[in-house]
Scaffold this active site. Structure first.
Site, PDB file in Angstrom:
ATOM      1  CD  GLU A 136      41.150  41.592  37.208  1.00 22.13           C
ATOM      2  OE1 GLU A 136      40.398  41.659  36.224  1.00 22.13           O
ATOM      3  OE2 GLU A 136      41.906  42.509  37.564  1.00 22.13           O
ATOM      4  N   PRO A 145      47.050  33.691  48.217  1.00 21.52           N
ATOM      5  CG  PRO A 145      46.235  34.751  50.131  1.00 21.52           C
ATOM      6  CD  PRO A 145      46.484  34.972  48.685  1.00 21.52           C
ATOM      7  CG  HIS A 193      42.784  56.613  36.977  1.00 29.38           C
ATOM      8  ND1 HIS A 193      42.358  56.378  35.702  1.00 29.38           N
ATOM      9  CD2 HIS A 193      42.977  55.392  37.538  1.00 29.38           C
ATOM     10  CE1 HIS A 193      42.271  55.057  35.501  1.00 29.38           C
ATOM     11  NE2 HIS A 193      42.654  54.450  36.595  1.00 29.38           N
ATOM     12  CD  GLU A 202      43.794  46.477  36.332  1.00 27.45           C
ATOM     13  OE1 GLU A 202      42.633  46.402  36.784  1.00 27.45           O
ATOM     14  OE2 GLU A 202      44.368  47.545  36.130  1.00 27.45           O
ATOM     15  CD  GLU A 228      40.863  45.305  40.096  1.00 23.10           C
ATOM     16  OE1 GLU A 228      39.727  45.510  39.698  1.00 23.10           O
ATOM     17  OE2 GLU A 228      41.849  45.317  39.318  1.00 23.10           O
ATOM     18  CD  GLU A 257      37.321  45.844  37.203  1.00 22.74           C
ATOM     19  OE1 GLU A 257      37.499  47.051  37.019  1.00 22.74           O
ATOM     20  OE2 GLU A 257      38.221  44.995  37.082  1.00 22.74           O
TER      21      GLU A 257
HETATM   22  C1  NOJ Z   1      40.559  48.374  35.620  1.00 20.54           C
HETATM   23  C2  NOJ Z   1      40.328  48.857  37.006  1.00 20.54           C
HETATM   24  O1  NOJ Z   1      40.133  47.786  37.891  1.00 20.54           O
HETATM   25  C3  NOJ Z   1      39.130  49.759  36.979  1.00 20.54           C
HETATM   26  O2  NOJ Z   1      38.792  50.160  38.287  1.00 20.54           O
HETATM   27  C4  NOJ Z   1      39.426  50.937  36.093  1.00 20.54           C
HETATM   28  O3  NOJ Z   1      38.266  51.721  35.990  1.00 20.54           O
HETATM   29  C5  NOJ Z   1      39.847  50.494  34.697  1.00 20.54           C
HETATM   30  N1  NOJ Z   1      40.852  49.493  34.758  1.00 20.54           N
HETATM   31  C6  NOJ Z   1      40.378  51.654  33.868  1.00 20.54           C
HETATM   32  O4  NOJ Z   1      41.606  52.088  34.378  1.00 20.54           O
HETATM   33 CA    CA Z   2      40.528  45.445  37.291  1.00 20.14          CA
END
Ligand code: NOJ
Ligand code: CA
Length: 682
Positions: free
Chosen positions: A178, A195, A380, A461, A479, A485
């Site tokens: 990130e 990449p 989740h 992650e 991701e 975010e």
């Molecule tokens: C990081 C994730 O990218 C995000 O989408 C999520 O809301 C938070 N972690 C909590 O799990």
């Molecule tokens: Ca994240």
């Protein structure tokens, strides 16, 4: 004196052998004779490879080999023991994706290398050469002297010939993938994730990555000198970065090679180098769009933790389900539903229960309510990267969701790089990297356990995407870069060029759960999102994922019904994709065809610079009327000063018409091209 003389002669002899130019011992052309790969052995018997395009060298002699923890290295003293070539041409169908049919057309060269020192071990290297790139991998045959293979270093190199610049993010740093993209001379790259995208002085584009990262450590790229990059494997608590039992194959090391940035994106090399679908009928997963109890936590107006601000309560869940049902979204993501978020959840992965909801969240009532409205919950599992703890509950956790009809799960591995807690063979907790061999195994374990229960996985992650969705089509998104975010709480937020970088770097790996569509354009503490409202719409076409979130709050969508209509209309599954123009980090325009209708969608976006782009609609059916529903930046739009200024208009267009797109600074344009039922004159 005599002795000295002999040493001198010996040294000279060694020098002459060392300096003897590498000899090409095998070579192969791509099917259209665009690319040629050569395999070389130098005077020391050191294996290498070269790549030429239309006869001109683009990758100079680059090493191949390995260093082992407990066996002599594979680096010198090799001879060619055999070579074989073959050709392959097949078109296969994706269950979902950017395009329905994918052609896999390559010539293959297999070389067998023999170590001419005792104990005479062998190693195969296989090259697949396409017109738009090259993949190669090592194959370790089983042999008594190399049965357990403990790799501490891979010696693979990529020596780029032409002066070039590169777009890259640093590898081996605490924040995993990130980071903002850096654009530097290639000769200033330090250590990067793949990449890595490279633009040569002639305009040639090269992206180095890997395909089919299975039971192996991720390849980072470290610059050795000049423009020579070398594989650096992600670390392991075990010392050896990869521990395998022969026979096995490594992931493919890939180079996508094209005349322009768009050509890199159009290449299907990464998917083609992955194994075909191993899950059989996967029609139980269909691409969809979703909303969720999510942005409000990132804004800080509600919490994952229990208490007065707890977002995942039954009433709020029903509110989102109603909103989804009313607006045609299949999915509702609910984060913070399960016990364990109280306190420092980044650090306390061992507190999570993946089966026990908080008392104010009635999981059964919520799933019943959703089912009655034709909506599906998205489960989740935030693990805080304590995979030892998660794996112990995984079966029960997935069974619970399967019973309740929850058929997608978003997983999460929030922890600093190197902070994954895994159970070792010794029964103790070991600290691992998010992209090491242990995690490559873990993710596939979760994905295959989920597949048995007809559940799709979206990992945050994650380990990077190397095209495994072909083999495991329930691994639908991930991701693995800065997503939306960061616009809620990032220091800094994503700059206007971010998405134009992502398209030609991160997105070459595969779908990203970027979570677009924040039409309110504000994050925490009044942070301004560096985008116009039209660009938020364009992201649905530009940043591909078979699951697309409408990330903003329902009450914010109520404020922008006009633009929101595009989010309701845009599909998440395509039968065809074209990149109409683009430059890495500057701008890009996509045309994609809906997989379930004859409609096309166009998405275009720019960085901080305003642009006028002309695109020819030559992808439309001939002789057919299309109604273009246009969502464009108003003439005075600007991400900074006037981000909500949008013009929504319709007009008739036909194949061959040229549309002029006027993108504001930080802007974009989204167009739905609705095909008329009948052809003109028919
Ligand atoms: C990081 C994730 O990218 C995000 O989408 C999520 O809301 C938070 N972690 C909590 O799990
Ligand atoms: Ca994240």
């Amino acid at each position: 004196m005599m002795y000295k003389m002999r040493t001198l002669i010996g040294a000279l002899a060694l020098l002459t052998t060392t300096l003897a130019p590498a000899a090409e011992v095998a070579s192969i052309d791509s099917p259209g004779k665009v690319l040629t790969v050569g395999v070389t052995l130098n005077g020391e018997g050191r294996p290498g490879y070269t790549i030429a395009r239309h006869g001109a060298p683009i990758v100079g002699e680059s090493r191949l080999g390995f260093i082992f923890a407990d066996a002599p290295k594979f680096e010198r003293n090799f001879t060619l023991a055999g070579k074989a070539t073959s050709s392959f041409d097949e078109t296969w169908e994706q269950p979902w994706g950017e395009r329905r049919f994918v052609r896999n057309h390559y010539n293959e060269l297999r070389v067998a290398l023999l170590d001419n020192h005792e104990p005479h071990r062998t190693l195969d290297v296989v090259f697949r050469v396409y017109d738009d790139g090259v993949g190669f991998r090592y194959e370790f045959p089983d042999q008594p002297t190399l049965h357990n293979v403990n790799i501490v270093d891979e010696l693979t190199e990529f020596d780029i010939v032409e002066p070039a610049t590169a777009w890259w993010t640093p590898a081996g740093e605490w924040n995993r993938y990130e980071y903002l993209y850096r654009h530097t001379p290639l000769a200033e790259l330090s250590q990067a994730h793949t990449p890595v995208t490279i633009k040569c002085a002639s305009g040639l584009h090269i992206a180095i990555h890997e395909a089919a990262l299975v039971d192996y450590s991720s390849m980072w790229l470290r610059r050795v000198d000049g423009q020579r990059l070398k594989a650096a494997l992600s670390p392991s608590s075990q010392g050896a970065r990869v521990q395998r039992t022969a026979p096995f194959t490594t992931p493919w090391r890939t180079l996508q090679i094209a005349d322009n940035a768009g050509g890199l994106y159009m290449s299907d090399l990464i998917l083609n180098l992955n194994e075909p679908n191993k899950l059989g009928d996967v029609s139980w997963f269909k691409p969809y769009k979703y909303v969720g109890i999510w942005w409000e936590m990132h804004l800080g107006t509600s919490s994952w933790a229990s208490g007065p601000k707890h977002g995942a309560n039954t009433a709020n869940a029903k509110r989102y389900i109603d909103f989804a049902a009313k607006n045609g979204f299949r999915g509702v993501l609910i984060e913070g539903w399960n016990q364990g978020w109280d306190g420092d959840w980044f650090a306390n992965g061992e507190s999570f229960s993946f089966t026990k909801p908080y008392p104010d969240f009635d999981l059964k009532a919520v799933t019943d309510y959703a089912r009655a409205k034709g909506v599906h919950l998205i489960g989740h599992h935030e693990t805080s990267a304590n995979i030892a703890h998660y794996e112990a509950q995984l079966g029960d956790a997935l069974d619970l969701y399967a019973r309740l009809g929850v058929d997608s799960v978003k997983t999460g591995y929030v922890a600093d790089a190197g902070g994954v807690k895994a159970l070792g063979a010794d029964g103790k907790i070991h600290f691992e990297w998010h992209d090491g061999q242990v995690m490559s195994r873990h993710h596939l374990h979760v994905v295959t356990e989920a597949a048995r229960r007809h559940i799709a996985i979206d990992a945050h992650e994650p380990i990077k995407d190397t095209g495994l969705r072909r083999t495991y089509p329930n691994w639908v998104a991930r991701e693995g870069a800065r997503g939306m975010e960061y616009n809620a709480w990032g220091e800094p937020v994503n700059p206007p060029e971010h998405e134009a970088n992502l398209v030609f770097t991160r997105m070459l790996g595969g779908p990203m759960d970027f979570t677009p569509g924040v039409l309110s354009l504000v994050g925490q503490g009044g942070r301004q999102i560096q985008s116009t409202i039209a660009k938020q719409l364009a992201l649905y076409v530009v940043i591909y994922s078979p699951i697309q979130m409408a990330a903003d709050l329902p009450e914010n969508y109520a404020k922008y019904p006009g633009p929101f209509q595009f989010i309701k209309d845009v599909p998440a599954d395509w039968s065809d994709t074209r990149v109409l123009n683009g430059e890495v980090g500057d701008y890009v325009t996509f045309a994609r065809k809906d997989r379930n209708s004859d409609d096309w969608y166009l998405g275009s976006l720019t960085d901080e610079n305003a642009r006028a782009l002309k695109v020819s609609l030559d992808f439309l059916d001939d002789g057919r009327d299309y109604l273009a529903q246009i969502y464009r930046d108003a003439d005075d739009a600007d991400w900074h000063t006037n981000p909500h200024a949008i013009v929504i208009e319709t007009r008739k267009v036909h194949r061959g018409d040229v549309m002029e797109l006027r993108l504001a600074p930080g802007g974009g344009e989204a167009v739905r091209l609705v095909a008329a039922g009948k052809r003109r004159g028919s």
